[in-house]
Scaffold this motif. Structure first.
Motif, PDB file in Angstrom:
ATOM      1  N   PHE A  61     -13.892  -4.801  -5.084  1.00 10.25           N
ATOM      2  CA  PHE A  61     -14.648  -3.553  -4.993  1.00 10.25           C
ATOM      3  C   PHE A  61     -14.552  -2.987  -3.577  1.00 10.25           C
ATOM      4  O   PHE A  61     -14.393  -1.775  -3.385  1.00 10.25           O
ATOM      5  CB  PHE A  61     -16.103  -3.817  -5.371  1.00 10.25           C
ATOM      6  N   VAL A  62     -14.616  -3.862  -2.577  1.00 11.80           N
ATOM      7  CA  VAL A  62     -14.502  -3.434  -1.181  1.00 11.80           C
ATOM      8  C   VAL A  62     -13.091  -2.913  -0.899  1.00 11.80           C
ATOM      9  O   VAL A  62     -12.911  -1.887  -0.223  1.00 11.80           O
ATOM     10  CB  VAL A  62     -14.848  -4.596  -0.224  1.00 11.80           C
ATOM     11  N   VAL A  96     -10.014   4.453  -1.582  1.00  9.32           N
ATOM     12  CA  VAL A  96     -10.384   5.747  -2.167  1.00  9.32           C
ATOM     13  C   VAL A  96     -11.322   6.561  -1.280  1.00  9.32           C
ATOM     14  O   VAL A  96     -11.379   7.793  -1.414  1.00  9.32           O
ATOM     15  CB  VAL A  96     -11.032   5.558  -3.561  1.00  9.32           C
ATOM     16  N   ALA A  97     -12.066   5.900  -0.391  1.00  2.00           N
ATOM     17  CA  ALA A  97     -13.004   6.640   0.460  1.00  2.00           C
ATOM     18  C   ALA A  97     -12.244   7.437   1.519  1.00  2.00           C
ATOM     19  O   ALA A  97     -11.241   6.960   2.076  1.00  2.00           O
ATOM     20  CB  ALA A  97     -13.989   5.683   1.126  1.00  2.00           C
ATOM     21  N   GLN A 119      -6.551  -1.007   5.831  1.00  2.00           N
ATOM     22  CA  GLN A 119      -6.235  -2.334   6.360  1.00  2.00           C
ATOM     23  C   GLN A 119      -7.488  -3.087   6.790  1.00  2.00           C
ATOM     24  O   GLN A 119      -7.653  -4.276   6.494  1.00  2.00           O
ATOM     25  CB  GLN A 119      -5.265  -2.205   7.551  1.00  2.00           C
ATOM     26  N   VAL A 120      -8.380  -2.389   7.463  1.00  2.00           N
ATOM     27  CA  VAL A 120      -9.618  -3.034   7.912  1.00  2.00           C
ATOM     28  C   VAL A 120     -10.489  -3.408   6.708  1.00  2.00           C
ATOM     29  O   VAL A 120     -11.144  -4.459   6.701  1.00  2.00           O
ATOM     30  CB  VAL A 120     -10.384  -2.108   8.877  1.00  2.00           C
ATOM     31  N   SER A 121     -10.488  -2.573   5.688  1.00  2.00           N
ATOM     32  CA  SER A 121     -11.257  -2.870   4.475  1.00  2.00           C
ATOM     33  C   SER A 121     -10.743  -4.128   3.789  1.00  2.00           C
ATOM     34  O   SER A 121     -11.529  -4.919   3.257  1.00  2.00           O
ATOM     35  CB  SER A 121     -11.185  -1.687   3.504  1.00  2.00           C
ATOM     36  N   VAL A 122      -9.424  -4.314   3.788  1.00  2.00           N
ATOM     37  CA  VAL A 122      -8.849  -5.527   3.210  1.00  2.00           C
ATOM     38  C   VAL A 122      -9.325  -6.757   3.972  1.00  2.00           C
ATOM     39  O   VAL A 122      -9.666  -7.783   3.373  1.00  2.00           O
ATOM     40  CB  VAL A 122      -7.305  -5.449   3.210  1.00  2.00           C
ATOM     41  N   THR A 159     -20.891   0.569   7.377  1.00  2.00           N
ATOM     42  CA  THR A 159     -20.628  -0.116   6.112  1.00  2.00           C
ATOM     43  C   THR A 159     -19.873  -1.412   6.362  1.00  2.00           C
ATOM     44  O   THR A 159     -20.200  -2.468   5.801  1.00  2.00           O
ATOM     45  CB  THR A 159     -19.819   0.795   5.173  1.00  2.00           C
ATOM     46  N   LEU A 160     -18.860  -1.335   7.201  1.00  2.00           N
ATOM     47  CA  LEU A 160     -18.047  -2.512   7.511  1.00  2.00           C
ATOM     48  C   LEU A 160     -18.888  -3.606   8.161  1.00  2.00           C
ATOM     49  O   LEU A 160     -18.818  -4.785   7.773  1.00  2.00           O
ATOM     50  CB  LEU A 160     -16.903  -2.105   8.433  1.00  2.00           C
TER      51      LEU A 160
END
Length: 283
Positions: free
Chosen positions: A122-123, A129-130, A136-139, A191-192
């Motif tokens: 989900f992250v 999409v955001a 890359q940082v989200s992964v 968020t992160l």
């Protein structure tokens, strides 16, 4: 040369099979609690499926539909909530009836899918999409969440815990807090940081009470209420988005407040023990 009667040989095979069935180890027999645990795993997989087909693929193919994406995201989170219901009841059923020898392993594997892989995915999807997110940082954040759940489950399997307590934020609570942070649609950096904070809490030594008795009832009521809020948001009911964000905010607040209370209680207990030790030494 010895001649073996085929009928005699077949009868021997049947008898041997029946004997093996009678002596089947309990570890290969599923209990009612195990069936609930498998329901947990199924919900986790389906959460990944709806996140992929309803949110990620339409974004990648340029066929985005806001309503469909909202509906799919809500369905994915509802499935994680349903997985937490299965996780709650499989423990209750195992204590009341019985659990097979592989019940603990099934529970850990199912939790890894529903409360590790599903929220981490989900992250990752949010990072893709955001508009203001960095993929890359989200992964990296997603991997941190996944590894936190893996470490927590491994520790739970091999480290003895105080009776009635979990060490570290429970997987279901952590997963729902992570997706709540994402659904709040805060700026990327807060968020992160919040996601990383939840991952840290899952591997921390902060103690959380196990959901039993009234706490289990309260948890179930909160899950049902959360499903209602998500449903209102998914079907674009009047005020649905505000209700959903309110529910997500409450989930995040609970995730932040419980460790504070637990830490304060631990400090208070430590001070009392020191005071008692000093009194005993002076006496």
């Amino acid at each position: 040369m010895t001649v073996i009667d085929p009928d005699t040989q077949a009868a021997a095979w049947v008898a041997e099979a029946e004997e093996d069935d009678d002596e089947m180890p309990l570890s290969t027999r599923l209990s009612i609690a195990d069936t609930l645990t498998l329901g947990n795993a199924t919900c986790g997989f389906m959460a990944v499926y709806f996140t992929t087909t309803g949110v990620l693929i339409p974004h990648l193919t340029g066929s985005e539909d806001g309503g469909m994406a909202r509906h799919s995201a809500a369905t994915a989170v509802m499935l994680m909530l349903l997985a937490s219901v299965f996780d709650l009841f499989d423990g209750l059923v195992a204590r009341k009836l019985r659990s097979s020898a592989m019940g603990a392993e099934l529970d850990n594997l199912s939790d890894l899918i529903s409360f590790g892989l599903a929220p981490a995915y989900f992250v990752v999807t949010w990072g893709m999409v955001a508009n203001d997110a960095n993929q890359q940082v989200s992964v990296v954040a997603a991997v941190v969440v996944l590894l936190a759940v893996v470490l927590r489950l491994a520790r739970f399997s091999c480290v003895p815990m105080r009776d009635g307590m979990f060490q570290g934020m429970p997987g279901p609570f952590g997963a729902l807090t992570v997706v709540s942070i994402v659904l709040l649609e805060l700026p990327f950096v807060p968020t992160l940081l919040a996601i990383i904070g939840v991952a840290w809490l899952m591997v921390s030594r902060v103690e959380y009470p196990k959901p039993r008795g009234r706490l289990a009832v309260a948890m179930l009521a909160w899950i049902v209420a959360s499903m209602g809020l998500l449903g209102a948001w998914a079907f674009d009911a009047p005020g649905g988005e505000l209700l959903m964000q309110t529910g997500c905010a409450l989930q995040v607040v609970l995730g932040a407040v419980i460790p504070l209370f637990a830490t304060a209680r631990r400090v208070h207990t430590f001070r009392d023990n020191r005071r008692e030790a000093r009194t005993a030494a002076q006496g």
